[in-house]
Design an enzyme around this catalytic site. Structure first.
Site, mmCIF file in Angstrom:
data_model
loop_
_atom_site.group_PDB
_atom_site.id
_atom_site.type_symbol
_atom_site.label_atom_id
_atom_site.label_comp_id
_atom_site.label_asym_id
_atom_site.label_seq_id
_atom_site.Cartn_x
_atom_site.Cartn_y
_atom_site.Cartn_z
ATOM 1 N N LYS A 22 0.890 -1.309 0.020
ATOM 2 C CA LYS A 22 0.058 0.028 -0.040
ATOM 3 C C LYS A 22 0.850 1.281 -0.108
ATOM 4 O O LYS A 22 0.671 2.213 -0.791
ATOM 5 C CB LYS A 22 -0.765 -0.005 1.179
ATOM 6 N N ASN A 23 1.802 1.216 0.870
ATOM 7 C CA ASN A 23 2.596 2.500 1.224
ATOM 8 C C ASN A 23 3.511 2.727 -0.082
ATOM 9 O O ASN A 23 4.434 3.742 0.082
ATOM 10 C CB ASN A 23 3.623 2.501 2.491
ATOM 11 N N ARG A 93 -4.459 10.577 4.527
ATOM 12 C CA ARG A 93 -3.511 11.627 4.637
ATOM 13 C C ARG A 93 -2.447 11.764 3.450
ATOM 14 O O ARG A 93 -1.999 12.526 3.136
ATOM 15 C CB ARG A 93 -2.602 11.546 5.727
ATOM 16 N N CYS A 117 -6.071 9.244 9.881
ATOM 17 C CA CYS A 117 -5.944 8.385 10.789
ATOM 18 C C CYS A 117 -5.476 9.056 12.174
ATOM 19 O O CYS A 117 -4.973 10.130 12.174
ATOM 20 C CB CYS A 117 -5.519 7.176 10.629
ATOM 21 N N ARG A 122 1.777 14.410 12.430
ATOM 22 C CA ARG A 122 2.368 14.100 11.100
ATOM 23 C C ARG A 122 2.095 15.530 10.140
ATOM 24 O O ARG A 122 1.681 15.808 9.233
ATOM 25 C CB ARG A 122 1.675 13.091 10.310
ATOM 26 N N ASP A 306 4.829 0.930 12.028
ATOM 27 C CA ASP A 306 3.799 -0.002 11.443
ATOM 28 C C ASP A 306 3.730 -1.347 12.027
ATOM 29 O O ASP A 306 2.646 -2.307 11.762
ATOM 30 C CB ASP A 306 3.878 0.003 10.421
ATOM 31 N N ARG A 398 -8.415 -0.491 4.838
ATOM 32 C CA ARG A 398 -7.424 0.444 4.348
ATOM 33 C C ARG A 398 -5.879 -0.012 3.978
ATOM 34 O O ARG A 398 -5.275 0.427 3.094
ATOM 35 C CB ARG A 398 -7.415 1.963 5.379
#
Length: 419
Positions: A22-23, A93, A117, A122, A306, A398
């Protein structure tokens, strides 16, 4: 709204395929805005954040097509709107990642300040300061970052703190800037490297990705490309912990073991037998109770924030006392309070959690508070006696593709039900 029902106590056994990261997918899709031809991205995970990004690009006028295998084609030559509205940005975000590509390619961007989230501030000041140093004129007005530039020009950027999205945004912006850009104190995460490789495949000139100094020589244009996203190291780590916490034997395939060093070291410390191949990793904890481990999060290549929540879950049923220190995000212990509902013995002192392992957890209804917290509650539910229900699982969707199907493949008694 759905919830997950988990009947705990089943040791997981078998193998599972890891999805694309995902990232890495989100910045790569944003980076497609830089191309003057169609871009095809493969190995894309089927996730809510990806759907949101596709919606965001489509709203700008980009032509986006998605096939049945989740290969996404983006043609940015049809973009007519250079804004990222609050309605989408507040849910994700990572939408901030369109800021650099829009101002570099089209000379303007109006991007809402992020929501997203609940794990910390951040701030976006590093993105803004970097683009200003590259020559963009930026105002913040009505909750939007409004950036304008004829053509960005290279500069030396020293980032105040290590930021993944900040590094990615500025690296993308620099690809079309005039001259050389040097990004110091850059993030070193594999997802940053994957984005750089994607940009290079479009004709960008980038050196040093994966180190703390990235050098970009600006080019006049970037062309279309076809690119496969790297496997998700956080999903990889989550399934390995699932095997360890349940006293099972799990193999993950289609992964990158070289991106998992810090996680594998902690699993070995916890008493698991770890096997590694070219594209697979297996963890064996059969017949053993995990040992408590100490974790301190820090930017890559150190232990990832994470994966903090997943190891917190492991520590709840481990022998001994484990300490978890969170150095990246200030609000990332909300899952600890939910795990207490399952009988975990956790004491919080600022950014430190001290976890006394107990022999067994007991099922209870729990509520997900953010993406990785959700995963940790599922892991705890896998070992809790009785039926645990995890609510607000839209957080999980997500970042984890079909988590209940993959866990069921490994023998877990888990199902998604309407709330």
């Amino acid at each position: 709204m759905d919830k997950l029902q988990i009947q705990g106590g089943v040791p997981l056994e078998g193998e599972v395929r890891i999805s694309g990261a995902k990232n890495a997918t989100l910045p790569i899709l944003a980076g497609a805005l830089l191309s003057d031809g169609p871009v095809v991205v493969g190995n894309v995970p089927h996730l809510k954040d990806v759907t949101t990004t596709v919606e965001l690009l489509g709203g700008m006028g980009a032509t986006v097509t998605v096939d049945e295998r989740m290969r996404i084609e983006v043609d940015a030559t049809t973009v007519r709107d250079y804004s990222a509205p609050y309605e989408l940005v507040k849910t994700m975000r990572a939408s901030i990642l369109v800021l650099g590509p829009l101002v570099a390619r089209f000379g303007r961007a109006d991007v809402s300040l992020p929501g997203g989230c609940a794990i910390g501030a951040r701030p976006v000041n590093i993105h803004v300061a970097g683009l200003q140093a590259l020559g963009a004129d930026i105002t913040i007005d009505g909750g939007y970052i409004r950036a304008r530039a004829d053509r960005l020009r290279g500069a030396r950027l020293v980032l105040d703190t290590v930021t993944v999205t900040g590094t990615e945004n500025l690296m993308m912006a620099a690809t079309l800037a005039k001259g050389e850009t040097v990004i110091e104190n850059a993030a070193r995460e594999p997802e940053v490297v994957d984005l750089a490789n994607f940009l290079i495949s479009m004709g960008a000139k980038i050196q040093g990705a994966g180190s703390d100094k990235i050098v970009v020589q600006g080019v006049e244009r970037l062309r279309g490309t076809h690119y496969e996203v790297l496997p998700d190291r956080i999903e990889s780590g989550t399934y390995l912990v699932a095997g360890a916490i349940t006293g099972g034997h799990v193999r993950i395939k289609n992964t990158r073991p070289d991106h998992l060093d810090a996680v594998l070291m902690k699993l070995q410390e916890a008493g698991a037998t770890v096997g590694v191949g070219d594209t697979w990793v297996e963890v064996d904890m059969r017949g053993r109770r995990p040992r408590a481990v100490d974790v301190r999060t820090a930017p890559y290549p150190a232990f990832p924030t994470d994966m903090q929540a997943q190891f917190a879950a492991l520590n709840t049923v481990a022998s001994g006392v484990g300490t978890i220190i969170e150095t990246i995000f200030e609000n990332r212990f909300m899952h600890m309070l939910e795990m207490r509902r399952l009988g975990a013995e956790i004491r919080l002192e600022g950014n430190t959690a001290i976890i006394h392992g107990v022999k067994r957890l007991t099922a209870a209804p729990v509520m997900a508070t953010d993406l990785r917290a959700s995963a940790s509650l599922v892991l705890a539910g896998l070992v809790a006696e009785g039926r645990t229900e995890v609510e607000r699982i839209y957080h999980i969707d997500r970042g984890y593709e079909a988590i209940e199907e993959k866990l069921a493949q490994l023998g877990a008694q888990i199902k998604r039900v309407p709330n």
